[in-house]
Design a protein around this motif. Structure first.
Motif, PDB file in Angstrom:
ATOM      1  N   VAL A   3       0.881  -1.170   0.000  1.00 37.80           N
ATOM      2  CA  VAL A   3       0.000   0.000   0.000  1.00 37.80           C
ATOM      3  C   VAL A   3       0.913   1.213   0.000  1.00 37.80           C
ATOM      4  N   HIS A   4       0.642   2.153  -0.904  1.00 35.66           N
ATOM      5  CA  HIS A   4       1.467   3.360  -1.002  1.00 35.66           C
ATOM      6  C   HIS A   4       0.553   4.585  -1.020  1.00 35.66           C
ATOM      7  N   VAL A   5       0.698   5.432  -0.017  1.00 33.29           N
ATOM      8  CA  VAL A   5      -0.095   6.657   0.065  1.00 33.29           C
ATOM      9  C   VAL A   5       0.481   7.676  -0.905  1.00 33.29           C
ATOM     10  N   TYR A  11      -4.495   6.600  -2.668  1.00 32.72           N
ATOM     11  CA  TYR A  11      -3.458   5.632  -2.349  1.00 32.72           C
ATOM     12  C   TYR A  11      -3.507   4.512  -3.369  1.00 32.72           C
ATOM     13  N   LYS A  13      -2.783   0.343  -3.964  1.00 33.29           N
ATOM     14  CA  LYS A  13      -2.651  -0.937  -3.265  1.00 33.29           C
ATOM     15  C   LYS A  13      -2.636  -2.047  -4.295  1.00 33.29           C
ATOM     16  N   SER A 112      -0.743   9.706  -9.285  1.00 32.42           N
ATOM     17  CA  SER A 112      -0.402   8.292  -9.085  1.00 32.42           C
ATOM     18  C   SER A 112       0.884   7.922  -9.811  1.00 32.42           C
TER      19      SER A 112
END
Length: 180
Positions: A3-5, A11, A13, A112
């Motif tokens: 998971v990357h905010v 985010y 995932k 993103s």
């Protein structure tokens, strides 16, 4: 699980089976919008097709070959962005993305892809990130251009889209240029 905010709204995932129905629904309602540029729409006709894609994505991630993430915007899955493939010998990766038509124009993919590129260089220690888009796909190419990727050239008739070939514009970013 990865998971990357990205920021307070977004985010990323790893795609998982819990996303299958939502991703299929997004694909189905954006089919005409996506079909112009993506070759896999005719193979995604049911939730089971999406489940298979997710299973293959997870297996490929486990083998360090790719990393497909669900783009989550305001707690809703709205598309997919990630690395279609890695070339570990050359420390490079190729980013791909798509977004539900109802969420375009909000900077979701731009933010993103910026986060994925940053992650590639800082956490994965890649040297090069590439983005390819159909030459006529102005919106997708604008993502690479706005992030400062260099247009490196065109690949003629690089992809078959249902009934015709399209040329690809190839954009590249090097770690040394990103960090400037």
């Amino acid at each position: 699980m990865f998971v990357h905010v990205v920021d307070e709204e977004i985010y990323l995932k790893l795609v998982d089976q819990n996303d299958a129905e939502r991703l299929f629904k997004l694909t189905d309602r954006s089919r005409c919008h996506l079909r112009q540029w993506l070759p896999w729409l005719d193979y995604t006709n049911s939730v089971n097709d999406t489940r298979l894609y997710i299973r293959e994505s997870r297996n490929s991630f486990a083998r360090h070959k790719s990393m497909n993430t669900a783009v989550v915007y305001k707690d809703k899955v709205v598309g997919v962005a990630g690395f279609n493939e890695f070339d570990w010998n050359n420390r490079s990766g190729s980013i791909g993305y798509w977004l539900d038509k109802h969420y375009t124009g909000r900077g979701i993919i731009l933010r993103s892809v910026k986060a994925l590129t940053q992650f590639a260089f800082t956490e994965m220690k890649l040297n090069r990130v590439e983005i390819r888009a159909a030459k006529e796909n102005v919106k997708s190419r604008a993502i690479a251009e706005r992030l400062g990727f260099q247009l490196e050239g065109y690949l003629r008739e690089s992809e078959w889209l249902y009934d015709h070939y399209v040329d690809h514009a190839v954009y590249g970013m090097l770690a040394k240029d990103w960090n400037r």
